[in-house]
Design an enzyme around this catalytic site. Sequence first.
Site, PDB file in Angstrom:
ATOM      1  N   ASN A 124      76.796 -70.768 -38.859  1.00  0.00           N
ATOM      2  CA  ASN A 124      78.127 -70.265 -38.495  1.00  0.00           C
ATOM      3  C   ASN A 124      79.003 -70.312 -39.747  1.00  0.00           C
ATOM      4  O   ASN A 124      78.652 -70.990 -40.726  1.00  0.00           O
ATOM      5  CB  ASN A 124      78.715 -71.060 -37.317  1.00  0.00           C
ATOM      6  N   HIS A 133      81.439 -69.772 -30.325  1.00  0.00           N
ATOM      7  CA  HIS A 133      81.199 -70.196 -28.947  1.00  0.00           C
ATOM      8  C   HIS A 133      82.511 -70.044 -28.174  1.00  0.00           C
ATOM      9  O   HIS A 133      83.588 -70.263 -28.735  1.00  0.00           O
ATOM     10  CB  HIS A 133      80.810 -71.688 -28.889  1.00  0.00           C
ATOM     11  N   CYS A 137      82.890 -79.889 -28.396  1.00  0.00           N
ATOM     12  CA  CYS A 137      81.486 -79.750 -28.795  1.00  0.00           C
ATOM     13  C   CYS A 137      80.751 -81.092 -28.777  1.00  0.00           C
ATOM     14  O   CYS A 137      79.545 -81.151 -28.568  1.00  0.00           O
ATOM     15  CB  CYS A 137      81.383 -79.172 -30.202  1.00  0.00           C
ATOM     16  N   SER A 183      95.030 -23.827 -35.758  1.00  0.00           N
ATOM     17  CA  SER A 183      95.932 -24.163 -34.657  1.00  0.00           C
ATOM     18  C   SER A 183      95.327 -25.347 -33.934  1.00  0.00           C
ATOM     19  O   SER A 183      94.357 -25.204 -33.199  1.00  0.00           O
ATOM     20  CB  SER A 183      96.102 -23.003 -33.676  1.00  0.00           C
TER      21      SER A 183
END
Length: 703
Positions: free
Chosen positions: A14, A160, A256, A629
Amino acid sequence: MCPPDFFGVRYVINPWMEGNVDRASQANAQRQWQTLHDRLAKLARIEIVPPDPNQPDMVFTANAGLALNGRVLLSRFRHDERQPECGLYRKWFEDAHLEVLTMPDELPFEGAGDALWDEARACVWAGYGLRTDLEAHAEIESAFGFAVHSLRLCDKRFYHLDTCFCPLPQGFVMYYPAAFDARSLRCIEERVPPDKRIPVGDLDARRFACNATCLADTVALNHATEALQARLRSAGFRVATIPVDEFMLAGGAVKCLTLRLDETAPTNRQSAPANADDRQRVVELSGHLLDAGSLNRALDVTLEAGGSFRVLEFELGMEKQSCSRAKIKVIAPDAGVLENVLQRLLPLGAEVRNGKDAEARTVAVSQDGVAPDDFYSTTIYPTQVHLGGRWWPVSRQRMDAVVVIDRAGPEPRAECRLLRELRRGDEVVVGHDGVRTRSRAEDRTSDGNDFEFMGAGVSSERRVELAVERIAWEMRRIRDRGGRIVVVAGPVVVHTGGGPHLARLIRQGYVSALLGGNAVAVHDMEEAVMGTSLGVDLKRGVPVVGGHHHHLRVINAVRRAGGIAKAVEQEIVTSGIMYECVRRDVPFSLAGSIRDDGPLPDTEMDLLRAQAEYARLVDGADMILMLSSMLHSIGVGNMTPAGVHLVCVDINPAVVTKLADRGSLESDGIVTDVGLFLNRLGQHLQDDEAEQPIASNETAGYL
Ligand code: NAD
C-alpha cells in the site's frame, strides 16, 4: 489483538509502506501497542492471537475476517504476502469455537478491513475497488443474511474501507468523502441523514481518524483535530486519542489493530438483502475480441462504470479470420450501475445471457409520452430483440429511443420510437435481457493502410488534405450510384466564403437534402442579394457601412415574397445555396432556434415538427456532411443509425470529437476552417465536372 513482536514493514502493498521498508521501530511499536491494549482493556475483554515470525502484518487483526453472531467469514487476502495469515487465523477462530465460513472461488476479501457492521441500520457496509472484490459482497450477504451496501474506494491511500469509513453507535457515521466515488457518496447520503454524518477533513483522514474503534461510548483513534473531537463530543461520544503512528508506516491504526468478536445482529431487525440478480448478469461477447480490442473495451467499460467482472469462459479463435468468444459475469454495486454497464456493453456486441437466450421483457405504456421505468434506451447500432424464441430486427434504428413491439400481425414487429411518440398500451422493451446489438467495431481490420483515418478518427490539419481527397472520392461514388448525401450547414459556411462552393456541390447533384437553421439561409441570401455576410463584404473582407442591417432587409424581402422558393421565383434571390436548392428541387429543412431573427417563413419554429422533418430527410442517407453547426449536427447525429458515414467539419476539436466519437467506425472528424474545407473539396470534385473552378479571389471571404 495480536502483539507486534514480529511487526515491521517488510514489503510494499500500500502507499503508506512505500519508502518505509525496515524503518519501523520495534520498541515504539511495542510501547504504542501496549498502551492501546491497556486502554481498550478497560472497556472490553481482549483475546490475544499469537503472532507469527513470518507474518509482519498479522498485528492488523481487523483483516482476519468479519465476525458476526458467533460466525466468522474468513479473509482471503489479495496479496500473496498476507495469504499465510488465513490459515493461522482459521486455526485460532476454530479453537475459539467460532463457526468459520470461507469465500468461494478464490474471491479476494479482507475481512473487517473492508466489511463493517452497522448496528443501527442492521447492515454491512463493504468496500471494493482496491482489495476486496465486489463479487465478494454478495457472499457476505448470503453468509449473514443482511443487506450489504457496496462503496467503491477511489484513493489508494485509503485502501480498506475501515481507513475512511466508520459506523458508530446511534446511527452516526464518520467518513472521509474524498475517498469515495459519487455513487458511493450518494449511497451513504441516502442512508445516513445529515445530522448523523460526521465527515472528516484531509488532515484527520491522513492521520487515520476514521480508523477508529468504538467501545461503549468511547471512540478510540490515532488522532483527531480539535474540530473533529468537538463534533464527536457533540454527538455524545467520549474521544480517546491513542497515538499508534508507528503502525501508520504500514498503513494501519487503531481499528486495524483490533477485530471485534462480539458484534451481534438482532434477528428481528434483519435488513433484507437485495436480490443479487439485480446486480449481476452473464454477458457473451463474440467476434474479433482480441485483434479488434472489443474484449479490452468491454472490461474497461465495466470497471470505469463502477462494476467488476469475472471471465467465466474464453475461447480464442486461433486463425486471423476466426472469431473468439467470451462469457463474462458482470457484477455491479447496485441495479442502477448494472443498467449503466449493460447499456455501454451492448454497443460492443455483448449479449445478455441468463442460461439460454432470454426473452425480451416488455411492459405496457400507461401514460401517453411516458415510458415504463427501466425502459431499454437505444443506440445507433442495429438492434435485435428476442421474442418467442426468435431474434427480430428493430426498425427505424436511432439513438435515445425506446423499442416498441407490435404484435398485431402474424409476426411481431419491433420499432424504435421516441418517448413523445408513445401511446397508452404500447408494449415497450425494458431491461437488457433478450436485446442484442451489433457494432461494427469488431469488423476492424488492422492492415494499417492509408484509409485508417476513416476509423472514427479526428483528423489534424496535416491529414485534412488526405481526408478531403478521400471524401471527394466517396461523394462521387455515392452520387454516381444514386445514393444520398445530406448536408447539415451552419452560417459559418457563408461567413468563411464557403457558400459558393456549397452552392456548386448542390448544382452538381451531390446534395440530396440540406439541413440547417434560420441563419445559414439568411446569410446565404444576404450574400446573394447584398454581397455581404453579417454586413461584411465577402469579396473584400471588410465591413460595409450599415451592413449589420443587411440580413434584416433580406429577411424582410423574403417574408414579403412569401418564402424562399417564391423569392427565387421572383428573382429576388438569384444565386447561392438556397437558390440552388430551389432550382434543383433539393429539399431543405430549416429548424428554428431561440436566437433567430425574423424568422424566414420557411424556418420551422415548431421543434417537434422540425425534428420529424429532419428525420425524414436523413432517412436513407449514405453520407452526412456536418459543416460548422454544433446545434444542428448534434441533433442530426442523434437521429442517425450506425452505417451512415458522418463527416463532421468544425474548427473546434471538442465539437468534432463529440460528433465523431459515437463509437462508430463510420464517423470522421476534421478540424479545420469550413470555408477552406469546402474550397478543397470543390477542387477535388471539379476534376470530373465540365465547369471551371470558382476563382479563388471570388470567394476569399474572411478566414
Ligand atoms: P453553433 O454554435 O451550434 O455552431 C457553430 C459551430 O461553428 C461551432 O461548433 C464552431 O466551433 C464552428 N465554427 C466557428 N468558426 C468556424 C470555422 N471558421 N470553421 C469551421 N467551424 C467553425 O451555432 P450555429 O449553428 O451557427 O447556430 C445555432 C442556431 O442559432 C442555429 O439554429 C442558427 O440558425 C441560429 N442562428 C440564428 C441567427 C439569426 O437568425 N440571425 C444567427 C446565428 C445563429
